[in-house]
Design an enzyme around this catalytic site. Structure first.
Site, PDB file in Angstrom:
ATOM      1  N   HIS A 238      72.035 -39.217 -26.898  1.00  0.00           N
ATOM      2  CA  HIS A 238      71.249 -39.403 -25.674  1.00  0.00           C
ATOM      3  C   HIS A 238      71.901 -40.574 -24.952  1.00  0.00           C
ATOM      4  CE1 HIS A 238      66.922 -39.674 -23.772  1.00  0.00           C
ATOM      5  NE2 HIS A 238      67.883 -39.515 -22.871  1.00  0.00           N
ATOM      6  N   LEU A 239      72.334 -40.376 -23.729  1.00  0.00           N
ATOM      7  CA  LEU A 239      73.189 -41.342 -23.040  1.00  0.00           C
ATOM      8  C   LEU A 239      72.617 -42.757 -23.101  1.00  0.00           C
ATOM      9  CD1 LEU A 239      75.669 -41.944 -21.333  1.00  0.00           C
ATOM     10  CD2 LEU A 239      74.349 -41.319 -19.296  1.00  0.00           C
ATOM     11  N   HIS A 240      73.441 -43.687 -23.597  1.00  0.00           N
ATOM     12  CA  HIS A 240      73.005 -45.077 -23.701  1.00  0.00           C
ATOM     13  C   HIS A 240      74.205 -45.994 -23.872  1.00  0.00           C
ATOM     14  CE1 HIS A 240      73.550 -43.927 -27.913  1.00  0.00           C
ATOM     15  NE2 HIS A 240      73.595 -45.210 -28.231  1.00  0.00           N
ATOM     16  N   PHE A 241      74.023 -47.227 -23.446  1.00  0.00           N
ATOM     17  CA  PHE A 241      74.937 -48.328 -23.708  1.00  0.00           C
ATOM     18  C   PHE A 241      74.198 -49.330 -24.587  1.00  0.00           C
ATOM     19  CE2 PHE A 241      76.135 -46.458 -19.719  1.00  0.00           C
ATOM     20  CZ  PHE A 241      77.522 -46.517 -19.664  1.00  0.00           C
TER      21      PHE A 241
END
Length: 442
Positions: A238-241
Protein backbone atom coordinates in the site's frame (compact mmCIF):
# COMPACT_ATOMS: atom_id res chain seq x y z
CA UNK A 1 17.71 19.25 22.68
CA UNK A 2 14.83 16.81 22.23
CA UNK A 3 14.67 13.68 24.35
CA UNK A 4 12.60 10.53 24.31
CA UNK A 5 10.37 10.13 27.31
CA UNK A 6 10.71 6.68 28.83
CA UNK A 7 7.23 5.28 29.28
CA UNK A 8 5.81 1.80 29.43
CA UNK A 9 4.44 0.76 26.04
CA UNK A 10 2.15 -2.07 25.02
CA UNK A 11 1.31 -3.69 21.73
CA UNK A 12 -1.16 -1.48 19.90
CA UNK A 13 -4.76 -2.65 19.99
CA UNK A 14 -5.98 -0.17 17.43
CA UNK A 15 -5.49 -2.45 14.44
CA UNK A 16 -7.91 -5.03 15.78
CA UNK A 17 -11.64 -5.23 15.12
CA UNK A 18 -12.57 -3.39 18.30
CA UNK A 19 -15.73 -1.31 18.16
CA UNK A 20 -15.43 2.19 19.62
CA UNK A 21 -18.69 3.35 21.20
CA UNK A 22 -20.11 6.58 19.83
CA UNK A 23 -18.06 6.46 16.64
CA UNK A 24 -19.47 7.11 13.20
CA UNK A 25 -18.99 4.66 10.33
CA UNK A 26 -18.21 1.06 11.24
CA UNK A 27 -17.39 2.03 14.82
CA UNK A 28 -13.68 1.10 14.71
CA UNK A 29 -12.53 4.64 13.75
CA UNK A 30 -10.44 3.16 10.95
CA UNK A 31 -9.11 4.84 7.80
CA UNK A 32 -11.51 3.09 5.44
CA UNK A 33 -14.27 4.82 3.49
CA UNK A 34 -16.77 3.85 6.20
CA UNK A 35 -15.14 6.03 8.86
CA UNK A 36 -12.64 8.46 7.38
CA UNK A 37 -14.94 10.75 5.32
CA UNK A 38 -17.15 11.45 8.37
CA UNK A 39 -14.19 12.16 10.67
CA UNK A 40 -12.03 15.14 11.59
CA UNK A 41 -8.25 15.15 11.80
CA UNK A 42 -5.48 17.74 12.20
CA UNK A 43 -4.40 19.23 8.86
CA UNK A 44 -1.06 20.69 7.77
CA UNK A 45 -1.08 22.70 4.52
CA UNK A 46 2.27 23.29 2.80
CA UNK A 47 2.88 26.18 0.41
CA UNK A 48 3.17 25.75 -3.32
CA UNK A 49 6.52 25.07 -4.93
CA UNK A 50 8.44 28.15 -5.97
CA UNK A 51 7.06 30.49 -3.29
CA UNK A 52 9.03 32.25 -0.60
CA UNK A 53 10.47 29.92 2.08
CA UNK A 54 8.70 29.44 5.38
CA UNK A 55 9.81 32.11 7.82
CA UNK A 56 12.47 30.77 10.16
CA UNK A 57 12.18 27.28 8.69
CA UNK A 58 14.79 26.85 5.98
CA UNK A 59 18.13 25.06 6.27
CA UNK A 60 20.91 24.93 3.70
CA UNK A 61 23.12 22.17 5.09
CA UNK A 62 24.22 20.35 8.22
CA UNK A 63 26.37 23.36 9.06
CA UNK A 64 23.51 25.85 8.76
CA UNK A 65 20.62 24.66 10.92
CA UNK A 66 18.21 27.51 11.60
CA UNK A 67 15.03 27.79 13.63
CA UNK A 68 12.97 24.64 14.00
CA UNK A 69 10.02 24.56 11.60
CA UNK A 70 6.41 24.29 12.68
CA UNK A 71 6.04 20.92 10.92
CA UNK A 72 9.02 19.63 12.92
CA UNK A 73 7.37 20.57 16.22
CA UNK A 74 3.98 19.31 15.09
CA UNK A 75 5.26 15.89 14.07
CA UNK A 76 7.37 15.30 17.16
CA UNK A 77 4.73 16.64 19.52
CA UNK A 78 2.09 14.34 18.05
CA UNK A 79 4.50 11.40 18.00
CA UNK A 80 5.35 11.88 21.68
CA UNK A 81 1.64 11.99 22.45
CA UNK A 82 1.10 8.61 20.78
CA UNK A 83 4.06 7.20 22.67
CA UNK A 84 2.59 8.36 25.96
CA UNK A 85 -0.70 6.71 24.98
CA UNK A 86 1.05 3.36 24.41
CA UNK A 87 0.28 2.92 20.72
CA UNK A 88 3.66 1.42 19.78
CA UNK A 89 4.46 -2.28 19.74
CA UNK A 90 7.60 -1.74 21.82
CA UNK A 91 9.59 1.05 23.44
CA UNK A 92 12.15 2.13 20.86
CA UNK A 93 13.81 4.44 23.38
CA UNK A 94 15.13 1.36 25.19
CA UNK A 95 16.97 0.09 22.10
CA UNK A 96 20.75 0.30 22.34
CA UNK A 97 22.55 2.19 19.59
CA UNK A 98 26.26 2.54 18.86
CA UNK A 99 28.56 3.86 16.17
CA UNK A 100 30.74 1.08 14.78
CA UNK A 101 34.41 2.12 14.86
CA UNK A 102 35.95 2.65 11.45
CA UNK A 103 36.26 4.88 8.44
CA UNK A 104 32.56 5.02 7.58
CA UNK A 105 30.88 5.24 10.96
CA UNK A 106 28.13 2.69 10.38
CA UNK A 107 25.41 2.90 13.04
CA UNK A 108 24.10 -0.26 14.71
CA UNK A 109 20.92 -0.61 16.72
CA UNK A 110 19.80 -3.60 18.76
CA UNK A 111 16.05 -3.86 18.16
CA UNK A 112 14.76 -7.24 19.28
CA UNK A 113 11.16 -6.00 19.50
CA UNK A 114 10.99 -5.16 15.80
CA UNK A 115 11.98 -8.72 14.93
CA UNK A 116 9.35 -10.38 17.11
CA UNK A 117 6.45 -7.95 16.66
CA UNK A 118 6.79 -6.48 13.18
CA UNK A 119 4.05 -7.38 10.70
CA UNK A 120 5.16 -10.18 8.32
CA UNK A 121 5.34 -9.71 4.54
CA UNK A 122 2.20 -10.92 2.77
CA UNK A 123 3.14 -10.82 -0.91
CA UNK A 124 5.67 -12.10 -3.42
CA UNK A 125 9.15 -10.63 -3.14
CA UNK A 126 10.16 -11.33 -6.77
CA UNK A 127 7.89 -8.74 -8.43
CA UNK A 128 8.23 -4.97 -8.08
CA UNK A 129 4.69 -4.24 -9.25
CA UNK A 130 1.79 -6.20 -7.77
CA UNK A 131 -1.90 -5.27 -7.56
CA UNK A 132 -3.39 -3.92 -4.36
CA UNK A 133 -5.11 -6.66 -2.38
CA UNK A 134 -7.98 -5.48 -0.19
CA UNK A 135 -7.92 -8.71 1.80
CA UNK A 136 -4.35 -8.29 2.99
CA UNK A 137 -3.18 -5.78 5.53
CA UNK A 138 -3.29 -2.20 4.31
CA UNK A 139 -3.31 1.21 5.95
CA UNK A 140 -7.06 1.62 5.75
CA UNK A 141 -7.23 -0.90 8.59
CA UNK A 142 -5.27 1.17 11.10
CA UNK A 143 -7.04 3.26 13.72
CA UNK A 144 -7.33 7.03 13.49
CA UNK A 145 -5.50 7.18 16.83
CA UNK A 146 -2.34 6.30 14.91
CA UNK A 147 -2.74 9.21 12.48
CA UNK A 148 -0.82 12.35 13.43
CA UNK A 149 -2.24 14.69 10.79
CA UNK A 150 -3.22 15.08 7.17
CA UNK A 151 -0.92 16.92 4.76
CA UNK A 152 -2.14 18.79 1.69
CA UNK A 153 -1.06 21.71 -0.50
CA UNK A 154 -2.15 25.20 0.44
CA UNK A 155 -4.01 27.40 -2.02
CA UNK A 156 -2.81 30.77 -0.72
CA UNK A 157 0.99 30.37 -0.97
CA UNK A 158 1.46 30.00 2.78
CA UNK A 159 1.72 27.14 5.24
CA UNK A 160 -1.18 26.60 7.64
CA UNK A 161 -2.29 24.25 10.38
CA UNK A 162 -5.91 23.37 11.19
CA UNK A 163 -6.40 21.60 14.50
CA UNK A 164 -9.59 19.73 13.60
CA UNK A 165 -10.41 19.68 9.89
CA UNK A 166 -13.49 17.87 8.50
CA UNK A 167 -12.07 15.38 6.03
CA UNK A 168 -15.01 15.51 3.63
CA UNK A 169 -14.26 19.22 3.11
CA UNK A 170 -10.55 18.62 2.44
CA UNK A 171 -10.18 15.68 0.09
CA UNK A 172 -12.07 12.52 -0.90
CA UNK A 173 -8.80 10.66 -0.28
CA UNK A 174 -6.40 12.59 1.97
CA UNK A 175 -2.66 12.22 2.42
CA UNK A 176 -2.02 11.12 5.99
CA UNK A 177 1.00 10.92 8.28
CA UNK A 178 0.76 8.06 10.77
CA UNK A 179 3.06 6.51 13.34
CA UNK A 180 5.00 3.39 12.46
CA UNK A 181 3.92 1.12 15.31
CA UNK A 182 7.17 -0.86 14.85
CA UNK A 183 9.56 2.10 14.93
CA UNK A 184 13.26 2.10 14.18
CA UNK A 185 13.97 5.53 15.60
CA UNK A 186 12.53 8.60 17.24
CA UNK A 187 9.72 10.18 15.24
CA UNK A 188 9.36 7.18 12.91
CA UNK A 189 6.30 7.86 10.76
CA UNK A 190 4.61 6.77 7.55
CA UNK A 191 3.53 9.15 4.80
CA UNK A 192 0.57 7.54 3.03
CA UNK A 193 -0.52 9.37 -0.14
CA UNK A 194 -4.24 9.32 -0.99
CA UNK A 195 -4.95 6.58 1.51
CA UNK A 196 -8.45 5.72 0.21
CA UNK A 197 -7.30 5.37 -3.40
CA UNK A 198 -5.65 2.06 -2.48
CA UNK A 199 -2.50 2.61 -4.53
CA UNK A 200 -0.10 -0.35 -4.41
CA UNK A 201 3.54 0.28 -3.52
CA UNK A 202 4.22 2.02 -6.80
CA UNK A 203 5.87 5.43 -7.24
CA UNK A 204 4.15 8.14 -9.27
CA UNK A 205 5.17 11.75 -9.85
CA UNK A 206 2.55 13.26 -7.56
CA UNK A 207 3.29 11.06 -4.56
CA UNK A 208 7.05 11.51 -4.89
CA UNK A 209 6.66 15.27 -5.03
CA UNK A 210 4.53 15.08 -1.86
CA UNK A 211 7.39 13.31 -0.08
CA UNK A 212 9.81 15.97 -1.33
CA UNK A 213 7.58 18.72 0.05
CA UNK A 214 7.47 17.02 3.43
CA UNK A 215 11.27 16.85 3.54
CA UNK A 216 11.53 20.54 2.71
CA UNK A 217 8.83 21.69 5.13
CA UNK A 218 10.32 19.71 8.03
CA UNK A 219 13.41 21.89 7.51
CA UNK A 220 15.70 19.57 9.44
CA UNK A 221 18.59 17.70 7.75
CA UNK A 222 18.31 14.99 10.42
CA UNK A 223 14.79 14.14 9.18
CA UNK A 224 14.94 11.87 6.15
CA UNK A 225 12.31 10.08 4.10
CA UNK A 226 12.85 6.65 2.60
CA UNK A 227 11.08 4.42 0.10
CA UNK A 228 11.35 0.66 -0.45
CA UNK A 229 9.92 -0.92 -3.56
CA UNK A 230 8.50 -4.42 -3.52
CA UNK A 231 11.42 -6.79 -3.94
CA UNK A 232 13.56 -4.32 -1.95
CA UNK A 233 12.00 -5.06 1.45
CA UNK A 234 8.79 -3.09 1.40
CA UNK A 235 6.55 -5.16 3.70
CA UNK A 236 3.13 -3.65 2.88
CA UNK A 237 1.75 -3.32 -0.63
CA UNK A 238 0.00 0.00 0.00
CA UNK A 239 1.79 3.13 -1.21
CA UNK A 240 3.81 4.70 1.59
CA UNK A 241 7.07 6.40 2.49
CA UNK A 242 8.86 6.11 5.82
CA UNK A 243 10.61 8.87 7.74
CA UNK A 244 12.38 9.41 11.04
CA UNK A 245 14.92 11.53 12.89
CA UNK A 246 18.52 10.49 13.48
CA UNK A 247 20.80 13.16 14.92
CA UNK A 248 23.85 12.18 12.90
CA UNK A 249 24.72 11.96 9.21
CA UNK A 250 24.06 8.59 7.65
CA UNK A 251 27.31 6.97 6.44
CA UNK A 252 26.04 7.18 2.86
CA UNK A 253 25.61 10.94 3.23
CA UNK A 254 29.31 11.25 4.06
CA UNK A 255 30.49 9.10 1.15
CA UNK A 256 32.41 10.75 -1.66
CA UNK A 257 30.70 11.04 -5.01
CA UNK A 258 31.57 12.02 -8.58
CA UNK A 259 29.32 13.84 -11.03
CA UNK A 260 28.55 11.62 -14.01
CA UNK A 261 25.60 13.31 -15.73
CA UNK A 262 23.94 16.70 -16.09
CA UNK A 263 20.82 18.12 -17.66
CA UNK A 264 21.69 19.35 -21.17
CA UNK A 265 18.22 19.48 -22.69
CA UNK A 266 16.68 22.40 -24.57
CA UNK A 267 15.35 23.76 -21.27
CA UNK A 268 17.83 22.50 -18.66
CA UNK A 269 16.53 22.30 -15.11
CA UNK A 270 19.94 22.25 -13.45
CA UNK A 271 19.73 18.66 -12.21
CA UNK A 272 22.92 16.61 -11.90
CA UNK A 273 23.63 12.98 -11.04
CA UNK A 274 26.65 11.64 -9.19
CA UNK A 275 27.89 8.14 -8.51
CA UNK A 276 28.92 7.11 -5.02
CA UNK A 277 32.59 6.29 -4.45
CA UNK A 278 34.02 3.95 -1.83
CA UNK A 279 30.66 2.74 -0.54
CA UNK A 280 29.53 -0.91 -0.43
CA UNK A 281 26.30 -0.32 -2.38
CA UNK A 282 26.54 1.18 -5.86
CA UNK A 283 24.17 4.12 -6.07
CA UNK A 284 23.27 7.35 -7.83
CA UNK A 285 22.73 10.74 -6.21
CA UNK A 286 20.41 13.33 -7.76
CA UNK A 287 20.83 17.01 -6.87
CA UNK A 288 20.00 20.50 -8.13
CA UNK A 289 16.98 21.76 -9.99
CA UNK A 290 15.39 25.19 -9.94
CA UNK A 291 12.45 23.95 -7.89
CA UNK A 292 11.19 20.93 -6.00
CA UNK A 293 9.28 19.85 -9.09
CA UNK A 294 12.38 19.92 -11.30
CA UNK A 295 14.30 17.52 -9.08
CA UNK A 296 11.27 15.47 -8.10
CA UNK A 297 10.10 14.85 -11.67
CA UNK A 298 13.61 13.94 -12.85
CA UNK A 299 13.98 11.33 -10.11
CA UNK A 300 10.40 10.07 -10.50
CA UNK A 301 11.01 9.45 -14.22
CA UNK A 302 13.88 7.16 -13.26
CA UNK A 303 11.93 5.36 -10.54
CA UNK A 304 8.95 4.73 -12.82
CA UNK A 305 11.32 3.19 -15.35
CA UNK A 306 12.88 0.89 -12.74
CA UNK A 307 9.58 -0.38 -11.39
CA UNK A 308 8.11 -0.86 -14.86
CA UNK A 309 11.14 -2.99 -15.71
CA UNK A 310 10.96 -5.03 -12.51
CA UNK A 311 14.17 -3.67 -10.98
CA UNK A 312 13.90 -3.42 -7.15
CA UNK A 313 15.18 -0.20 -5.61
CA UNK A 314 15.40 1.91 -2.46
CA UNK A 315 15.36 5.70 -2.23
CA UNK A 316 16.58 8.14 0.41
CA UNK A 317 15.36 11.76 0.41
CA UNK A 318 18.11 13.64 2.22
CA UNK A 319 19.20 17.16 3.16
CA UNK A 320 15.67 18.63 3.29
CA UNK A 321 14.90 17.33 -0.19
CA UNK A 322 18.08 18.63 -1.83
CA UNK A 323 19.66 15.21 -2.39
CA UNK A 324 18.04 11.98 -3.55
CA UNK A 325 19.93 8.69 -3.26
CA UNK A 326 18.85 5.88 -5.57
CA UNK A 327 19.91 2.30 -4.81
CA UNK A 328 18.99 -0.38 -7.37
CA UNK A 329 19.40 -3.62 -5.45
CA UNK A 330 19.37 -7.39 -5.86
CA UNK A 331 19.55 -8.92 -2.36
CA UNK A 332 16.23 -10.81 -2.61
CA UNK A 333 17.21 -12.18 -6.02
CA UNK A 334 20.63 -13.30 -4.76
CA UNK A 335 19.00 -14.86 -1.71
CA UNK A 336 16.56 -16.82 -3.88
CA UNK A 337 19.48 -18.11 -5.97
CA UNK A 338 21.40 -19.20 -2.88
CA UNK A 339 24.18 -16.66 -3.45
CA UNK A 340 23.99 -14.86 -0.09
CA UNK A 341 26.38 -16.20 2.53
CA UNK A 342 24.96 -18.09 5.51
CA UNK A 343 26.73 -15.67 7.85
CA UNK A 344 24.61 -12.83 6.48
CA UNK A 345 21.38 -14.82 6.35
CA UNK A 346 21.80 -15.98 9.94
CA UNK A 347 21.59 -12.38 11.18
CA UNK A 348 18.13 -12.03 9.54
CA UNK A 349 18.81 -8.44 8.56
CA UNK A 350 16.55 -7.17 5.81
CA UNK A 351 18.62 -4.55 3.94
CA UNK A 352 15.99 -1.92 3.19
CA UNK A 353 16.66 1.80 2.72
CA UNK A 354 17.76 2.55 6.30
CA UNK A 355 20.19 -0.36 6.46
CA UNK A 356 21.60 0.48 3.02
CA UNK A 357 22.24 4.04 4.19
CA UNK A 358 24.30 2.71 7.08
CA UNK A 359 21.81 2.45 9.95
CA UNK A 360 21.83 -1.28 10.68
CA UNK A 361 18.94 -2.69 12.67
CA UNK A 362 20.21 -5.89 14.30
CA UNK A 363 17.88 -8.40 15.89
CA UNK A 364 20.01 -10.25 18.42
CA UNK A 365 22.53 -9.35 21.08
CA UNK A 366 25.45 -11.36 19.69
CA UNK A 367 25.34 -9.68 16.28
CA UNK A 368 25.09 -6.27 17.93
CA UNK A 369 27.98 -6.83 20.32
CA UNK A 370 30.22 -8.27 17.59
CA UNK A 371 29.27 -5.79 14.85
CA UNK A 372 32.33 -4.38 13.10
CA UNK A 373 32.92 -2.35 9.97
CA UNK A 374 34.02 -5.35 7.92
CA UNK A 375 30.74 -7.13 8.71
CA UNK A 376 28.66 -4.05 7.86
CA UNK A 377 30.50 -3.67 4.56
CA UNK A 378 30.06 -7.36 3.71
CA UNK A 379 26.34 -7.22 4.48
CA UNK A 380 25.69 -4.16 2.33
CA UNK A 381 27.89 -5.42 -0.51
CA UNK A 382 25.44 -8.33 -0.87
CA UNK A 383 22.77 -5.77 -1.74
CA UNK A 384 24.69 -4.07 -4.54
CA UNK A 385 24.34 -4.78 -8.24
CA UNK A 386 27.45 -6.10 -9.95
CA UNK A 387 29.55 -3.48 -11.70
CA UNK A 388 28.41 -4.68 -15.13
CA UNK A 389 24.74 -4.74 -14.18
CA UNK A 390 24.97 -1.36 -12.44
CA UNK A 391 26.40 0.25 -15.58
CA UNK A 392 23.49 -1.13 -17.60
CA UNK A 393 20.90 0.11 -15.12
CA UNK A 394 22.66 3.46 -14.79
CA UNK A 395 22.45 4.04 -18.54
CA UNK A 396 18.72 3.29 -18.51
CA UNK A 397 18.15 5.56 -15.49
CA UNK A 398 19.97 8.49 -17.07
CA UNK A 399 18.05 8.05 -20.30
CA UNK A 400 14.73 7.95 -18.44
CA UNK A 401 15.76 11.06 -16.51
CA UNK A 402 16.74 12.91 -19.69
CA UNK A 403 20.32 13.47 -18.54
CA UNK A 404 23.58 13.29 -20.48
CA UNK A 405 26.74 11.64 -19.19
CA UNK A 406 29.80 13.82 -18.75
CA UNK A 407 33.43 12.83 -19.26
CA UNK A 408 34.86 11.40 -16.05
CA UNK A 409 37.96 9.44 -15.20
CA UNK A 410 37.49 5.73 -15.80
CA UNK A 411 37.85 4.45 -12.23
CA UNK A 412 35.01 1.93 -12.13
CA UNK A 413 37.33 -1.08 -11.86
CA UNK A 414 38.89 0.39 -8.72
CA UNK A 415 35.45 0.88 -7.19
CA UNK A 416 34.52 -2.69 -8.06
CA UNK A 417 37.60 -4.01 -6.27
CA UNK A 418 36.82 -1.92 -3.20
CA UNK A 419 33.33 -3.36 -2.94
CA UNK A 420 34.57 -6.93 -3.04
CA UNK A 421 37.84 -6.64 -1.11
CA UNK A 422 37.29 -3.91 1.45
CA UNK A 423 39.08 -4.37 4.77
CA UNK A 424 38.68 -1.84 7.61
CA UNK A 425 41.77 0.17 8.41
CA UNK A 426 40.73 1.01 11.97
CA UNK A 427 41.60 -1.53 14.71
CA UNK A 428 38.53 -3.12 16.29
CA UNK A 429 37.92 -1.63 19.74
CA UNK A 430 34.96 -1.36 22.02
CA UNK A 431 32.47 0.99 20.38
CA UNK A 432 31.16 4.04 22.22
CA UNK A 433 27.40 3.94 22.67
CA UNK A 434 25.13 6.79 21.70
CA UNK A 435 23.09 8.02 24.67
CA UNK A 436 19.55 6.69 24.12
CA UNK A 437 18.05 9.96 25.41
CA UNK A 438 20.00 12.17 23.03
CA UNK A 439 18.70 11.23 19.61
CA UNK A 440 17.72 14.55 18.11
CA UNK A 441 19.85 17.61 18.61
CA UNK A 442 19.47 21.18 17.43
Amino acid sequence: MLTIKRVATVVSNYQEDEIVKGSLGCGRRCLSSCCLPVSKLPLYLFKKDGDLPIENGVVESYEDVSEISFLHNLLLGQWDDRMNRGLFRYDVSSCETKIIPGQHGFIAQLNEGRHTKKRPTEFRIDQVLQPFDENKFNFKKIGQEEVLFMVEQSIDHKSHFVVNAPIDKISPSPNVVAINVSPIEYGHVLLIPRVLDCFPQRIDHESFQLAMHMAKEAADPFFRLGYNSLGAFATINHLHFQAYYLAAPFPVEKAEKQIIAVDKGQSPQGVSVSELLNYPVRALVFEGGRSIRDLSDTVANSLVFLQNNDIPFNVLISDCGKKIYLFPQCFAERQALGKVSQEILKAQVNPAVWEICGHLVLKNRVDFDEACEAYAWKLLAEVSLSEERFQEVKAYVLEAAGLCEVDVENNYMIIGELVQNYEPTTPQVTAPQLPPDCLVQQ
